[in-house]
Design an enzyme around this catalytic site. Structure first.
Site, PDB file in Angstrom:
ATOM      1  N   CYS A 116      93.554  93.743  -0.685  1.00  0.00           N
ATOM      2  CA  CYS A 116      93.614  94.028  -2.127  1.00  0.00           C
ATOM      3  C   CYS A 116      92.358  93.548  -2.846  1.00  0.00           C
ATOM      4  O   CYS A 116      91.849  94.219  -3.751  1.00  0.00           O
ATOM      5  CB  CYS A 116      94.860  93.404  -2.751  1.00  0.00           C
ATOM      6  SG  CYS A 116      95.036  91.632  -2.493  1.00  0.00           S
ATOM      7  N   HIS A 118      97.930  88.588  -5.271  1.00  0.00           N
ATOM      8  CA  HIS A 118      97.420  89.959  -5.286  1.00  0.00           C
ATOM      9  C   HIS A 118      96.209  90.044  -6.219  1.00  0.00           C
ATOM     10  O   HIS A 118      96.081  89.270  -7.173  1.00  0.00           O
ATOM     11  CB  HIS A 118      98.515  90.911  -5.772  1.00  0.00           C
ATOM     12  CG  HIS A 118      98.200  92.363  -5.570  1.00  0.00           C
ATOM     13  ND1 HIS A 118      97.883  92.898  -4.344  1.00  0.00           N
ATOM     14  CD2 HIS A 118      98.155  93.410  -6.451  1.00  0.00           C
ATOM     15  CE1 HIS A 118      97.672  94.193  -4.466  1.00  0.00           C
ATOM     16  NE2 HIS A 118      97.816  94.523  -5.738  1.00  0.00           N
ATOM     17  N   ASP A 164      97.011  99.018  -9.803  1.00  0.00           N
ATOM     18  CA  ASP A 164      97.390  98.354  -8.554  1.00  0.00           C
ATOM     19  C   ASP A 164      96.794  99.086  -7.352  1.00  0.00           C
ATOM     20  O   ASP A 164      97.104 100.259  -7.108  1.00  0.00           O
ATOM     21  CB  ASP A 164      98.918  98.311  -8.447  1.00  0.00           C
ATOM     22  CG  ASP A 164      99.408  97.308  -7.434  1.00  0.00           C
ATOM     23  OD1 ASP A 164      98.714  97.091  -6.423  1.00  0.00           O
ATOM     24  OD2 ASP A 164     100.489  96.719  -7.648  1.00  0.00           O
TER      25      ASP A 164
END
Length: 521
Positions: A56, A162, A180
């Site tokens: 991520c 994240h 995201d």
């Protein structure tokens, strides 16, 4: 029949609002009218899905770097230069990131490595009001983007830590749009900014430190015109620690009588492989149809590098370093890296092979490249200043590639091929050590006991009176040194702007052979 694996997750709402829902669309339209969605268009153009469950951070950064149109300077695939997660391996091995993810501090290091201007804040280094101001500023601009490091639990989502970019802001509802990068799991969604701050304000169990946010923008100019520091070599941690932490202690612990004694103690205490830490910048290019001529852009870039080199060599500190190194016994093993000199013809083969490997997109490949022919030329066209050119024919299997390396130099003698025909004063140990001493923090020398010697040293190392180009070069190295030290500890300091480590294509040669190859295609 049940299928193995998972297909997406239901977005917990509230607290999040799906970007594609009716309410999400309405928020989007209102935010556009409010002027806080300007950064969205660039980001959405380069929106990507992380290619590994733990990528991520890498996906967020490559997305932002591409949105800012920062050139990685090396090829991704085919002829194309493009940021991809696989290219962000400067500060942490990809295998380790694939297994455990990347920390906040290492992500900051990567952003510097990639050539961005970076401001990084943990939540204990900022406030929610400051965070809101930064979100508004970047959301209203195409030139700055925010990457948030947060814990999914605050949003009732599955998972833990994240990273994702912030795509916009709705002032009326005080909500931020999270793009995201785990798109296989959750879609883009709006979240209350206060809740996002709470999600960032959680401690990362891996580092024991707070999470935070990173402001990434395009630098106003390319720092590191001629010199840069490398964090590719495994010993960079020890070298950075020595320069920042140990040198001030050494200076304070001894009663020095003159500057030569200071240089002797500092240089004989250098860690092993110190020469791998400091690099000088050369430019590599393909040679087409035997044409050695330079474009106007190439001439301008080379002229800037040569001006920096000239300014270094005109400092009084440089003269002290040259005098000191000329008096060093070259048989002293600990000093050999500082006094050993290689002529350009001696290192031309390595330079050309490394350049050809990068231009072929095979920097990490085990394939064998060798030079069938190398030549050092001094070119002079019309009234132009002479240019030093390392030219080579590199063979890789059945493929031959002709490459040129443009070498910045402050003085050139005769022309032609061979060691006796091309004499250039190109970057070497003496000027590299000079800029590194200049780059040490001013407080390094505060422990000098002799008042007269202290004044002399401060007069030699002060940056205030340096020419603008050299001053920027030195301050760039100083910022690099600082952020390298902080990245090593997974720490970051607000409002530091620099390019850390080696952006683009990294080389690891010894100090007198140290080239960072700046690829132009």
């Amino acid at each position: 029949m049940a299928m193995a694996g998972l297909y997406r997750r239901m977005l917990p709402s509230p607290p999040a609002i799906d970007f594609a829902s009716s309410e999400g669309k309405q928020l989007f339209l209102e935010a556009i009218q409010g002027g806080t969605m300007e950064g969205f268009y660039r980001l959405i153009s380069y929106f990507q899905t992380q290619s590994e469950p733990a990528y991520c951070g890498l996906a967020s950064l490559s997305m932002v770097l591409n949105a800012l149109a920062i050139d990685p300077g090396r090829k991704w695939k085919g002829p194309w230069r493009w940021f991809d997660e696989s290219m962000l391996d400067c500060c942490e091995p990809l295998e380790k990131v694939k297994e455990k993810g990347i920390s906040f501090g290492k992500l900051v290091c990567l952003a510097y490595c990639a050539g961005a201007k970076v401001e990084a804040f943990r939540t204990n280094q900022s406030t929610i009001d400051d965070f809101r101001k930064y979100i508004i500023r970047c959301s209203a601009s195409e030139d700055c983007h925010v990457i948030s490091s947060y814990h999914r639990g605050a949003f009732k989502q599955t998972g833990t830590g994240h990273f994702s970019p912030i795509g916009g802001y709705h002032a009326g509802r005080d909500m931020a749009l999270i793009l995201d990068v785990a798109r296989f799991k959750y879609p883009p969604h709006w979240v209350p900014l206060t809740l996002l701050w709470e999600a960032m304000d959680r401690v990362d169990d891996a580092t024991g430190q707070r999470r935070g946010f990173v402001l990434v923008s395009r630098p106003h100019r390319e720092p590191g015109l001629l010199y840069t520091l490398s964090c590719k070599h495994e010993n960079w941690v020890g070298i950075a620690k020595y320069l920042v932490d140990e040198v001030p202690k050494i200076v304070k612990s001894k009663d020095f009588k003159d500057f030569e004694e200071v240089l002797t103690v500092l240089f004989t205490s250098l860690p092993s492989n110190f020469g791998e830490f400091v690099k000088w910048v050369a430019e590599v290019r393909r040679r087409e149809d035997g044409d050695h001529s330079l474009s106007q852009e190439e001439k301008e870039r080379l002229a800037l590098k040569e001006e920096v080199l000239r300014q270094v060599q005109e400092t009084m500190l440089f003269k002290h370093v040259v005098t000191f190194l000329s008096s060093v016994n070259s048989c002293c093993r600990s000093m050999s890296v500082l006094v050993h000199k290689n002529e350009l013809p001696d290192i031309a083969e390595k330079v050309c092979c490394q350049g050809a490997r990068i231009l072929a997109g095979k920097f990490d490949s085990s394939e064998r490249f060798y030079c069938r022919e190398t030549c050092v030329k001094c070119l002079k066209a019309n009234s132009d200043k002479p240019v030093t050119l390392v030219s080579g024919t590199v063979v890789n299997g059945s493929i031959e590639q002709e490459v040129d390396v443009l070498v910045p130099s402050s003085q050139i003698g005769g022309c032609g091929c061979g060691p006796s025909n091309c004499i250039g004063i190109y970057p070497a140990g003496n000027d590299i050590l000079t800029v590194l001493i200049l780059a040490l923090p001013k407080e390094t020398w505060s422990g000098i006991r002799d008042e007269k010697l202290s004044r002399q040293i401060l007069g030699l190392v002060t940056t205030e009176n340096l020419p603008t180009l050299l001053q920027e070069e030195v301050l760039h190295l100083r910022r690099q040194l600082h952020i390298l030290r902080r990245c090593q500890e997974n720490k970051v300091v607000p409002s530091r702007r620099s390019k850390c480590c080696l952006p683009r294509a990294q080389m690891t040669w010894s100090m007198t052979e140290s080239y960072f190859l700046e690829i132009k295609t």
